[in-house]
Design a protein around this motif. Structure first.
Motif, PDB file in Angstrom:
ATOM      1  N   HIS A 152       0.819  -1.207   0.000  1.00 13.03           N
ATOM      2  CA  HIS A 152       0.000   0.000   0.000  1.00 13.03           C
ATOM      3  C   HIS A 152       0.851   1.255   0.000  1.00 13.03           C
ATOM      4  O   HIS A 152       1.957   1.280   0.546  1.00 13.03           O
ATOM      5  CB  HIS A 152      -0.915   0.011   1.233  1.00 13.03           C
ATOM      6  N   ASN A 153       0.308   2.298  -0.615  1.00 15.24           N
ATOM      7  CA  ASN A 153       0.896   3.632  -0.508  1.00 15.24           C
ATOM      8  C   ASN A 153       0.509   4.211   0.839  1.00 15.24           C
ATOM      9  O   ASN A 153      -0.672   4.235   1.194  1.00 15.24           O
ATOM     10  CB  ASN A 153       0.373   4.528  -1.632  1.00 15.24           C
ATOM     11  N   THR A 154       1.500   4.687   1.572  1.00 12.33           N
ATOM     12  CA  THR A 154       1.268   5.043   2.975  1.00 12.33           C
ATOM     13  C   THR A 154       2.004   6.330   3.323  1.00 12.33           C
ATOM     14  O   THR A 154       3.046   6.636   2.756  1.00 12.33           O
ATOM     15  CB  THR A 154       1.773   3.883   3.877  1.00 12.33           C
ATOM     16  N   ASP A 155       1.433   7.079   4.249  1.00 15.65           N
ATOM     17  CA  ASP A 155       2.150   8.175   4.891  1.00 15.65           C
ATOM     18  C   ASP A 155       3.107   7.550   5.906  1.00 15.65           C
ATOM     19  O   ASP A 155       2.665   6.917   6.861  1.00 15.65           O
ATOM     20  CB  ASP A 155       1.133   9.085   5.591  1.00 15.65           C
ATOM     21  N   GLY A 158       3.983  12.806   4.291  1.00 12.96           N
ATOM     22  CA  GLY A 158       2.529  12.844   4.086  1.00 12.96           C
ATOM     23  C   GLY A 158       2.041  14.127   3.454  1.00 12.96           C
ATOM     24  O   GLY A 158       1.010  14.138   2.797  1.00 12.96           O
ATOM     25  N   THR A 159       2.779  15.212   3.644  1.00 13.37           N
ATOM     26  CA  THR A 159       2.303  16.497   3.113  1.00 13.37           C
ATOM     27  C   THR A 159       3.428  17.117   2.294  1.00 13.37           C
ATOM     28  O   THR A 159       3.959  16.479   1.408  1.00 13.37           O
ATOM     29  CB  THR A 159       1.832  17.420   4.261  1.00 13.37           C
ATOM     30  N   ASN A 160       3.775  18.360   2.582  1.00  8.18           N
ATOM     31  CA  ASN A 160       4.817  19.048   1.829  1.00  8.18           C
ATOM     32  C   ASN A 160       6.126  18.854   2.577  1.00  8.18           C
ATOM     33  O   ASN A 160       6.473  19.640   3.456  1.00  8.18           O
ATOM     34  CB  ASN A 160       4.435  20.529   1.725  1.00  8.18           C
ATOM     35  N   ASP A 181      -8.123  13.680   9.492  1.00  5.24           N
ATOM     36  CA  ASP A 181      -7.348  14.076   8.312  1.00  5.24           C
ATOM     37  C   ASP A 181      -6.996  12.859   7.454  1.00  5.24           C
ATOM     38  O   ASP A 181      -7.883  12.163   7.037  1.00  5.24           O
ATOM     39  CB  ASP A 181      -6.152  14.921   8.732  1.00  5.24           C
ATOM     40  N   LYS A 182      -5.728  12.607   7.223  1.00  4.17           N
ATOM     41  CA  LYS A 182      -5.420  11.513   6.296  1.00  4.17           C
ATOM     42  C   LYS A 182      -5.558  10.145   6.948  1.00  4.17           C
ATOM     43  O   LYS A 182      -5.484   9.133   6.269  1.00  4.17           O
ATOM     44  CB  LYS A 182      -4.018  11.682   5.716  1.00  4.17           C
ATOM     45  N   GLY A 183      -5.732  10.084   8.264  1.00  2.00           N
ATOM     46  CA  GLY A 183      -5.821   8.793   8.928  1.00  2.00           C
ATOM     47  C   GLY A 183      -4.495   8.054   8.864  1.00  2.00           C
ATOM     48  O   GLY A 183      -3.439   8.672   8.727  1.00  2.00           O
ATOM     49  N   SER A 184      -4.547   6.733   8.944  1.00  2.00           N
ATOM     50  CA  SER A 184      -3.320   5.947   8.957  1.00  2.00           C
ATOM     51  C   SER A 184      -3.615   4.510   8.563  1.00  2.00           C
ATOM     52  O   SER A 184      -4.729   4.024   8.717  1.00  2.00           O
ATOM     53  CB  SER A 184      -2.704   5.975  10.362  1.00  2.00           C
ATOM     54  N   HIS A 185      -2.593   3.849   8.040  1.00  2.00           N
ATOM     55  CA  HIS A 185      -2.703   2.421   7.738  1.00  2.00           C
ATOM     56  C   HIS A 185      -2.255   1.554   8.907  1.00  2.00           C
ATOM     57  O   HIS A 185      -2.315   0.330   8.829  1.00  2.00           O
ATOM     58  CB  HIS A 185      -1.807   2.080   6.534  1.00  2.00           C
ATOM     59  N   TRP A 186      -1.726   2.171   9.945  1.00  2.54           N
ATOM     60  CA  TRP A 186      -1.012   1.412  10.979  1.00  2.54           C
ATOM     61  C   TRP A 186      -1.878   1.155  12.203  1.00  2.54           C
ATOM     62  O   TRP A 186      -2.724   1.990  12.559  1.00  2.54           O
ATOM     63  CB  TRP A 186       0.241   2.189  11.415  1.00  2.54           C
ATOM     64  N   ALA A 203     -12.048  15.055   7.610  1.00  2.00           N
ATOM     65  CA  ALA A 203     -10.657  15.346   7.271  1.00  2.00           C
ATOM     66  C   ALA A 203     -10.602  16.810   6.849  1.00  2.00           C
ATOM     67  O   ALA A 203     -11.503  17.282   6.145  1.00  2.00           O
ATOM     68  CB  ALA A 203     -10.182  14.454   6.130  1.00  2.00           C
ATOM     69  N   ILE A 204      -9.592  17.523   7.293  1.00  2.00           N
ATOM     70  CA  ILE A 204      -9.320  18.858   6.743  1.00  2.00           C
ATOM     71  C   ILE A 204      -7.968  18.749   6.056  1.00  2.00           C
ATOM     72  O   ILE A 204      -6.961  18.420   6.692  1.00  2.00           O
ATOM     73  CB  ILE A 204      -9.357  19.943   7.832  1.00  2.00           C
ATOM     74  N   PRO A 210     -11.098   5.785   8.405  1.00  2.00           N
ATOM     75  CA  PRO A 210      -9.874   6.574   8.547  1.00  2.00           C
ATOM     76  C   PRO A 210      -8.630   5.696   8.702  1.00  2.00           C
ATOM     77  O   PRO A 210      -7.524   6.157   8.470  1.00  2.00           O
ATOM     78  CB  PRO A 210     -10.127   7.387   9.824  1.00  2.00           C
ATOM     79  N   ARG A 232      -7.942   0.764   4.061  1.00  2.00           N
ATOM     80  CA  ARG A 232      -6.847   0.609   3.093  1.00  2.00           C
ATOM     81  C   ARG A 232      -6.871   1.661   1.989  1.00  2.00           C
ATOM     82  O   ARG A 232      -5.831   2.068   1.491  1.00  2.00           O
ATOM     83  CB  ARG A 232      -6.886  -0.798   2.475  1.00  2.00           C
ATOM     84  N   HIS A 248      -6.986   6.377   3.020  1.00  2.00           N
ATOM     85  CA  HIS A 248      -5.676   6.971   3.328  1.00  2.00           C
ATOM     86  C   HIS A 248      -4.909   7.267   2.029  1.00  2.00           C
ATOM     87  O   HIS A 248      -4.305   8.335   1.876  1.00  2.00           O
ATOM     88  CB  HIS A 248      -4.916   5.972   4.218  1.00  2.00           C
ATOM     89  N   GLU A 249      -4.952   6.331   1.094  1.00  2.00           N
ATOM     90  CA  GLU A 249      -4.242   6.531  -0.176  1.00  2.00           C
ATOM     91  C   GLU A 249      -4.863   7.683  -0.966  1.00  2.00           C
ATOM     92  O   GLU A 249      -4.147   8.533  -1.522  1.00  2.00           O
ATOM     93  CB  GLU A 249      -4.264   5.228  -0.992  1.00  2.00           C
ATOM     94  N   LEU A 277      -6.429  10.232   0.165  1.00  2.00           N
ATOM     95  CA  LEU A 277      -6.167  11.519   0.810  1.00  2.00           C
ATOM     96  C   LEU A 277      -4.706  11.944   0.658  1.00  2.00           C
ATOM     97  O   LEU A 277      -4.411  13.144   0.537  1.00  2.00           O
ATOM     98  CB  LEU A 277      -6.585  11.458   2.285  1.00  2.00           C
ATOM     99  N   ILE A 278      -3.790  10.968   0.638  1.00  2.00           N
ATOM    100  CA  ILE A 278      -2.388  11.311   0.343  1.00  2.00           C
ATOM    101  C   ILE A 278      -2.307  11.881  -1.077  1.00  2.00           C
ATOM    102  O   ILE A 278      -1.591  12.853  -1.336  1.00  2.00           O
ATOM    103  CB  ILE A 278      -1.479  10.076   0.473  1.00  2.00           C
ATOM    104  N   THR A 282      -0.155  20.275  -2.513  1.00  2.00           N
ATOM    105  CA  THR A 282       1.204  20.786  -2.311  1.00  2.00           C
ATOM    106  C   THR A 282       1.742  21.451  -3.569  1.00  2.00           C
ATOM    107  O   THR A 282       2.381  22.505  -3.501  1.00  2.00           O
ATOM    108  CB  THR A 282       2.137  19.628  -1.878  1.00  2.00           C
TER     109      THR A 282
END
Ligand code: FES
Ligand SMILES: [Fe+2]
Lengths: 165, 421
Positions: free
Chosen positions: A74-77, A114-116, A158-163, B202-203, B341, B344, B347-348, B350-351, B358
């Motif tokens: 998976h693509n993850t932060d 995850g961001t900039n 916000d972006k949440g998490s996979h973990w 989400a913001i 949130p 699987r 999250h992708e 939103l990234i 950005t």
């Protein structure tokens, strides 16, 4: 509390704190080693918006193991999460073989990708606030998780998490 | 083509007029403010679900285009919407996200909407029913009959969602606005009452349209391991994106093979009424609302733009009101394992939009954003986004690929393809 010379509450605290270190280090298999075969995991939160006690994620030990195994697909932060955990209460069963524990936690996100990242990487942000509500079994002086409820205060995720948290 | 110099990078792409846009429409403060005025203050917005205010005197608060709103259910079971603004000195009348007016408040009586500031009280129809020391202060110059709340058009429709518009005279009725796009799911959503079981928000530092774009294009399934293994087959590639009047798009269905993702199961046993097993429909409503039914669980996204580079997205999950506890558990797992949130896919997604945010912050150079995939309007065709920006251009009177120009009908991509052949 000592049962037959074993400090059960101490063993419970030790397992909870070891779990925090393994989760911080993203050593998921080491974390699962602290979990019994019967283990059940859930992230929950109450929403006043919809007046509903929600389950954001849940799984058995096997399901958590699969989730962990597939993480590289998976693509993850990858911004590391760091917990501050404090065990508030440990209530040991009269037979000394199990215990319930309530711990408070805050999880910070140390920004990475995850961001900039040029601007944000290296910065720590408050990510989650909540409690661990754990049930553990104790044998041979070692405590293992049989149930963990991660009770979140946050609904803005916000972006949440996979973990696992 | 090798890497390009600045002139090449900023040149018009070799695509038709409607097959690319200028990123300034995602980053310009003035355009953002015009969007609130020209679009969000005019359209029908699904603000919440009726199950969130299931009993008389229940209420929910929210906002559209900076205007605070309160929705409440009267003793007659009618759901009504008002501006959540006190006619006296402009206090936000109800501060909580939800609750019940059956209980009294420190400044007011049960069954009243009370402004805490000077204790003016209103009933569930928005009538002002109490002005503290009315005669003493206003004599005969102003009376409570003249200071009712601002009522808003409000309808409960399409699966029990509460739709509100700030426009007293909307250009079209809600039925005409959304009815055709909802046809594919109407039987499934209206067969019996639904209930919300999931909420989070989400913001994200990105433009709201980029979120809607992601919901409208499935080419990005390459980013989702889950969708690749459970989806990519002939039936998937035959899915159609169907454009509807008013900028809406419906993504047609196919049968998802959930068991191809380790640990996941078929959803056939809990399909919504009238829905064949493991089907997946998606309705993208202009200007930014999404209804997404994967067999056993309905998801709804509602965007609230907060700036050119900032959006709040509210996520809801719904099941059938009559679910047994076991059925509900399973639906929740189906919903959240992908869309929660900690699921699987979400999250992708939103990234993805955070990354776009950005590169398209206010002050960045304008970029060419390509919407030019042509695949006979099937799943990886970008016709959904093209259709959306036609509508957006008309509402805004702005050319999406040149925001300095006023709107004129864009050359159609299909014509361009035909010409090239
Ligand atoms: S501002 Fe609401 S009663 Fe005065
Ligand atoms: Fe996606």
């Amino acid at each position: 509390m000592a049962t037959n010379g074993v400090d059960v509450a101490g063993a419970v605290r030790d397992t909870i704190y070891r779990a925090a270190i393994h989760l911080d280090a993203q050593k998921w298999d080491d974390w699962l080693e602290l979990c019994d075969e019967k283990f059940h995991y859930a992230i929950k939160a109450f929403s006043p918006e919809i007046n509903y006690d929600m389950i954001y994620l849940q799984g058995t030990r096997k399901e958590m193991q699969t989730l962990i195994k597939l993480l590289p697909k998976h693509n993850t932060d990858h911004s590391p999460l760091t917990r501050h955990t404090t065990v508030y209460t440990v209530d040991v069963a009269p037979d000394g073989k199990s215990a319930k524990a309530v711990s408070s936690f805050v999880i910070y996100q140390n920004m990475l990708d995850g961001t900039n990242s040029h601007i944000d990487a290296g910065e720590s942000r408050l990510f989650l606030v909540g409690k661990y509500i754990d049930t553990l079994e104790v044998s041979d002086g070692k405590a293992r998780f049989v149930d963990r409820e991660v009770r979140l205060e946050n609904r803005r995720l916000d972006k949440g998490s996979h973990w696992p948290l | 083509m090798p890497a390009r110099n600045h002139a090449q990078w900023t040149a018009k792409p070799p695509l038709a007029n409607d097959e690319w846009i200028d990123s300034r429409i995602y980053s310009d403060q003035e355009i953002f403010e015009q969007e609130n005025e020209r679009i969000f203050k005019k359209v029908w917005v699904p603000v919440c679900h009726e199950s969130e205010l299931s009993k008389p005197y229940d209420f929910r608060t929210m906002s559209i285009a900076n205007e605070p709103i309160i929705v409440c259910r009267g003793p007659d079971n009618q759901v009504r919407a008002f501006l959540n603004v006190c006619p006296h000195r402009g206090m936000l009348i109800e501060r909580r996200p939800s609750g019940s007016f059956l209980e009294g408040q420190p400044s007011g009586n049960p069954k009243r909407i009370t402004c805490m500031f000077h204790a003016w009280q209103f009933d569930m129809k928005g009538n002002c029913v109490y002005v503290a020391r009315e005669k003493e202060g206003y004599q005969d110059r102003l009376c409570k009959e003249e200071v009712g709340l601002r009522r808003l058009r409000c309808e409960v429709k399409f699966g029990g969602f509460v739709w509100v518009t700030l426009d007293d005279n909307p250009a079209v009725s809600l039925e005409d606005w959304a009815g055709k796009a909802f046809t594919c799911l109407q039987k499934s959503l209206d067969a019996e009452p639904l209930e919300v079981f999931h909420y989070h928000k989400a913001i994200i530092n990105t433009n709201y349209k980029l979120w809607h774009d992601t919901n409208s294009e499935f080419y990005h399934d390459f980013m989702h391991y889950h969708n690749r293994v459970t989806g990519f087959n002939d039936a998937y590639f035959a899915r159609k994106n169907e454009a509807f009047e008013h900028g809406h798009v419906v993504v047609g269905t196919f049968e998802v093979n959930y068991q191809n993702y380790e640990g996941f199961e078929s959803r056939a046993a809990l399909s919504f009424p009238h829905l064949p097993p493991n089907q997946w429909y998606m309705i993208d409503m202009f200007p930014g609302y999404n209804f997404n039914l994967r067999g056993s669980a309905l998801r709804c996204d509602i965007v609230t733009p907060l700036g050119p580079d900032k959006v709040m997205i509210e996520f809801r999950g719904l099941g059938l009101k009559r679910d047994t506890p076991e059925e509900r558990q399973t639906r929740i797992n189906h919903h959240n394992s992908i869309w929660g949130p900690f699921g699987r896919n979400l999250h992708e997604d939103l990234i993805g939009v955070a990354g776009q945010g950005t590169t398209m912050r206010p002050g960045t150079e304008s970029r060419r954003i390509l919407h030019g995939r042509q695949e006979n309007q099937t799943i990886h065709d970008e016709n959904g986004m093209r259709h959306y920006y036609d509508e957006w251009g008309r509402w805004m009177n702005i050319m999406p690929n040149n925001p300095d120009q006023t709107w004129s009908e864009r050359s159609t991509a299909s014509a361009a393809v035909a010409a090239a052949e």
